[in-house]
Design an enzyme around this catalytic site. Structure first.
Site, PDB file in Angstrom:
ATOM      1  N   SER A 288      35.671  49.942  44.594  1.00 40.52           N
ATOM      2  CA  SER A 288      36.887  49.633  45.355  1.00 40.52           C
ATOM      3  C   SER A 288      37.694  50.904  45.552  1.00 40.52           C
ATOM      4  CB  SER A 288      37.736  48.608  44.594  1.00 40.52           C
ATOM      5  OG  SER A 288      39.029  48.478  45.165  1.00 40.52           O
TER       6      SER A 288
ATOM      7  N   TYR B   8      42.233  44.732  38.280  1.00 39.98           N
ATOM      8  CA  TYR B   8      41.109  44.904  39.205  1.00 39.98           C
ATOM      9  C   TYR B   8      40.805  46.393  39.392  1.00 39.98           C
ATOM     10  CZ  TYR B   8      38.231  44.374  43.402  1.00 39.98           C
ATOM     11  OH  TYR B   8      37.193  44.417  44.310  1.00 39.98           O
TER      12      TYR B   8
END
Length: 257
Positions: A149, A162
């Protein structure tokens, strides 16, 4: 038939396992690997979606199967590692795309939130990679591919746990590349920008935010699962044999700003 291109990109006679392969980026990658010739196992929690994807690929002439599993516990990960080998045997390619994205405000993050996120997003890729890579090394060919990510590299829109979990995945990838160097096994990550998938459905309810994220790219739009097809086939194939420990950004230029 172009034998030169086949020597670089064909996945015929290869076996792939794709976690999170029933939706989003995972589905886009599973579809690409299967059409490139790999016998592809779609791993997901939901039987209906996983079986639908496997059936769609089989109907298109690909070799595909669905395996249902839960990566939220250590026991579930180990059970899934066994079950995923049943359709086609030991994998040559492992794609870790399954992930969860719990986003409470930072002061409200609980230990359970942390444990749940780290188990699915970081522990599962570690355990599955450790389990399968030894066999890959014995056979002299293996590809470990992780979905990372932007938030492994920069904090924005509430990275929270996250972002921390994806940072762990990036470091795991480098450790795997080092550990398996010289055996024919490589490890790399694909780094998306903002991709229109079910994982971020809540954010997609805000059209202004979606437009602002698209404006941060150089292509001028947000990503789609099919944007990862070519990069995934490249990293899974023989043509990427000298690429390892690398983060390949597939983000429309978002990271170049």
């Amino acid at each position: 038939m172009n034998t030169y291109l086949d020597s670089l990109f064909s996945l015929a006679d290869r076996t792939a396992i794709v976690t999170g392969g029933s939706s989003g980026i995972g589905r886009g990658i599973a579809t690409a690997l299967a059409h490139a010739g790999a016998a592809t196992v779609i791993v997901a929690r939901g039987a209906d979606r996983a079986e639908a994807v496997a059936r769609e690929l089989t109907d298109a002439g690909c070799r595909a199967a669905a395996v249902i599993g839960d990566l939220s516990t250590r026991a579930g990960i180990h059970a899934l590692a066994d079950a995923a080998m049943e359709p086609f045997g030991e994998p040559d390619i492992l794609v870790n795309s399954a992930g969860i994205n719990i986003r409470p405000s930072y002061p409200d993050i609980t230990e359970d939130d942390w444990d749940a996120t780290m188990t699915v997003n970081a522990l599962a890729p570690f355990l599955l990679g450790q389990r399968y890579a030894a066999g890959m090394a014995e056979r002299g060919y293996g590809r470990l591919i992780h979905i990372s990510s932007q938030q492994a590299h920069r904090a924005f829109v509430g990275s929270g746990i996250y972002g921390a979990s994806k940072g762990a995945v990036e470091s795991l990838m480098r450790s795997e590349a080092e550990a398996w160097g010289g055996t024919g096994v490589t490890s790399n990550t694909l780094v998306p920008g903002f991709v229109l998938t079910p994982l971020n459905a809540r954010l997609q309810e805000d059209p202004e935010k979606i437009a602002a994220l698209a404006a941060r790219t150089m292509i001028g739009r947000n990503g789609l699962p099919e944007d990862f097809a070519g990069a995934a086939v490249f990293l899974a194939g023989a043509g990427s044999a000298y690429v390892t420990g690398h983060s390949l950004f597939v983000d429309g230029g978002m990271s170049a700003h």
